[in-house]
Design a protein around this motif. Structure first.
Motif, mmCIF file in Angstrom:
data_model
loop_
_atom_site.group_PDB
_atom_site.id
_atom_site.type_symbol
_atom_site.label_atom_id
_atom_site.label_comp_id
_atom_site.label_asym_id
_atom_site.label_seq_id
_atom_site.Cartn_x
_atom_site.Cartn_y
_atom_site.Cartn_z
ATOM 1 N N ALA A 56 0.971 -1.258 -0.024
ATOM 2 C CA ALA A 56 -0.019 0.154 0.150
ATOM 3 C C ALA A 56 0.873 1.298 0.052
ATOM 4 C CB ALA A 56 -0.941 -0.103 1.387
ATOM 5 N N LEU A 57 2.001 1.324 0.872
ATOM 6 C CA LEU A 57 2.845 2.518 0.715
ATOM 7 C C LEU A 57 3.648 2.615 -0.463
ATOM 8 C CD1 LEU A 57 4.250 2.352 4.624
ATOM 9 C CD2 LEU A 57 2.574 4.077 3.575
ATOM 10 N N HIS A 58 3.956 1.375 -1.198
ATOM 11 C CA HIS A 58 4.677 1.207 -2.446
ATOM 12 C C HIS A 58 3.907 2.123 -3.366
ATOM 13 C CE1 HIS A 58 7.305 0.049 -5.693
ATOM 14 N NE2 HIS A 58 6.214 -0.311 -6.322
ATOM 15 N N ALA A 59 2.271 1.523 -3.284
ATOM 16 C CA ALA A 59 1.453 2.245 -4.440
ATOM 17 C C ALA A 59 1.165 3.698 -4.166
ATOM 18 C CB ALA A 59 0.265 1.542 -4.171
ATOM 19 N N ARG A 60 1.459 4.263 -3.077
ATOM 20 C CA ARG A 60 1.341 5.859 -2.794
ATOM 21 C C ARG A 60 2.757 6.572 -3.075
ATOM 22 N NH1 ARG A 60 -0.014 6.188 3.373
ATOM 23 N NH2 ARG A 60 0.543 8.301 2.906
ATOM 24 N N LEU A 61 3.525 5.884 -3.694
ATOM 25 C CA LEU A 61 4.863 6.734 -4.162
ATOM 26 C C LEU A 61 4.350 7.617 -5.420
ATOM 27 C CD1 LEU A 61 7.781 4.163 -3.532
ATOM 28 C CD2 LEU A 61 7.481 6.253 -2.159
ATOM 29 N N PRO A 62 4.850 8.632 -5.610
ATOM 30 C CA PRO A 62 4.818 9.329 -6.815
ATOM 31 C C PRO A 62 5.093 8.220 -7.928
ATOM 32 C CG PRO A 62 6.074 10.692 -5.268
ATOM 33 C CD PRO A 62 6.040 9.309 -4.669
ATOM 34 N N ALA A 63 4.275 8.525 -9.082
ATOM 35 C CA ALA A 63 4.479 7.573 -10.177
ATOM 36 C C ALA A 63 5.705 7.673 -11.020
ATOM 37 C CB ALA A 63 3.514 8.010 -11.162
ATOM 38 N N ARG A 64 6.588 8.636 -10.785
ATOM 39 C CA ARG A 64 7.915 8.466 -11.485
ATOM 40 C C ARG A 64 8.954 7.813 -10.474
ATOM 41 N NH1 ARG A 64 11.674 12.625 -9.440
ATOM 42 N NH2 ARG A 64 10.613 14.089 -7.991
ATOM 43 N N VAL A 278 3.795 9.491 2.417
ATOM 44 C CA VAL A 278 4.425 8.337 2.426
ATOM 45 C C VAL A 278 5.628 7.858 3.540
ATOM 46 C CG1 VAL A 278 5.382 6.587 0.877
ATOM 47 C CG2 VAL A 278 3.666 8.188 -0.072
ATOM 48 N N LEU A 279 6.539 8.940 3.555
ATOM 49 C CA LEU A 279 7.674 8.797 4.237
ATOM 50 C C LEU A 279 7.113 8.780 5.950
ATOM 51 C CD1 LEU A 279 10.391 11.136 2.825
ATOM 52 C CD2 LEU A 279 10.407 8.638 2.974
ATOM 53 N N ARG A 280 6.201 9.815 6.142
ATOM 54 C CA ARG A 280 5.799 9.727 7.617
ATOM 55 C C ARG A 280 5.032 8.243 8.067
ATOM 56 N NH1 ARG A 280 0.631 12.717 7.746
ATOM 57 N NH2 ARG A 280 -0.020 10.981 6.440
ATOM 58 N N ASP A 281 4.262 7.829 7.073
ATOM 59 C CA ASP A 281 3.661 6.594 7.248
ATOM 60 C C ASP A 281 4.739 5.323 7.373
ATOM 61 O OD1 ASP A 281 1.347 7.971 7.574
ATOM 62 O OD2 ASP A 281 0.589 7.179 5.804
#
Length: 316
Positions: A56-64, A278-281
């Motif tokens: 889930a966190l990986h999926a929230r990373l910016p697309a680039r 994303v980093l916070r979580d």
């Protein structure tokens, strides 16, 4: 000095949840034997930095970043005990280095580290998109939050490193008039000391002379060589340098506000970047599973822990 890339080994596509191999180079250096001394003091604490991938966190990373499989992290190259450049001038250890490895596992990306001299260069590079973030820790202040977001993961205190015996009797920021104070260029301590310059002048006291250096080792060397009367900076790295100075230095002003309220430090991302959340979580996940606490204990930073990661926690 041109930025120097420090690249963590890519994750195999079929094994994102396996350990990262780390190959590092860096600008700057520390006193001979410094790394060994810290690692010996931390040798009783073992930390497994391998973490399960969080899809889930990986999926929230910016697309680039998902597309490239990388995050570019910028740092100053030497900020013990958070970032400690090895005696070989290439290897990197420390609390930030450990945290970065664990975060790479959680997020399922390769973290490419780049060293750049000075905080202004780092912040400008993040704003320009050359770097995705700085893991830091970097001081979070209200006036900085207008252009950047801070993902806070430690608290800090600001004190002085002075020659052994404290010959100038520096007990707090109020005692600095008439003295030569070293600071890191562009840092929060530099701003506070420059404010003190005006206060000294306003009350007709002897002038305070500010000496700004690009990194911690240069600032410490100024004190050890007698070119500065004190180095004003974060307590954690100063504790490290005092320990390495072999009875040449001591801390002063401990327990005093020294121009600061509660001081939070953390990672820096561009203003409004989705990477902040994303980093916070991801950091909070490491806090919740105990990895963060073990890293902090390993590097003698238990007194700098916070219980909950947050964005822009500073109120002044």
């Amino acid at each position: 000095m041109k930025p120097v890339s420090r690249r963590r080994t890519p994750w195999p596509a079929a094994a994102l949840a396996l350990a990262l191999g780390v190959s590092l180079t860096a600008c700057g250096a520390n006193p001979p034997g410094a790394v060994d001394a810290v690692q010996r003091s931390a040798s009783g604490v073992r930390v497994d930095l391998r973490q399960p991938l969080d899809p889930a966190l990986h999926a929230r990373l910016p697309a680039r970043n998902r597309a490239s499989g990388t995050l570019v992290s910028v740092n100053n190259g030497s900020f013990p005990p958070y970032e400690i450049v090895g005696d070989d001038g290439r290897s990197l250890t420390g609390a930030t280095a450990d945290l970065g490895v664990a975060l790479g596992h959680v997020l399922g990306v390769r973290i490419k580290d780049v060293s750049a001299d000075g905080l202004p260069t780092q912040l400008t590079g993040i704003k320009a998109g050359r770097f995705d973030f700085a893991l830091g820790p970097i001081g979070d202040f209200k006036d900085r939050q207008g252009s950047d977001d801070f993902v806070d993961w430690v608290q800090e205190f600001v004190v002085f490193a002075v020659p052994k015996g404290n010959p100038d009797h520096l007990r707090s920021l109020a005692d600095t008039c008439g003295h030569r104070i070293a600071v890191m260029s562009g840092g929060s301590a530099e701003k506070v000391v420059k404010d003190q310059v005006r206060k000294c002048a306003a009350r007709g006291d002897r002038p305070l002379r500010v000496q700004s250096y690009k990194d911690q080792p240069s600032s410490v060397l100024a004190v050890r060589s007698g070119r500065a009367d004190a180095f004003f900076s974060s307590q954690s790295p100063l504790t490290y340098f005092v320990a390495q100075a072999k009875d040449q230095l001591q801390l002063a002003g401990v327990g005093e506000a020294n121009g600061f309220s509660t001081l939070y430090q953390g990672a820096v991302v561009g203003k409004g970047s989705p990477l902040g959340g994303v980093l916070r979580d991801a950091i909070q996940r490491l806090m919740d599973n105990g990895t963060y606490q073990k890293i902090m204990e390993k590097w003698g930073l238990k007194g700098n822990e916070i219980k909950k990661a947050g964005i822009n926690l500073a109120v002044s």
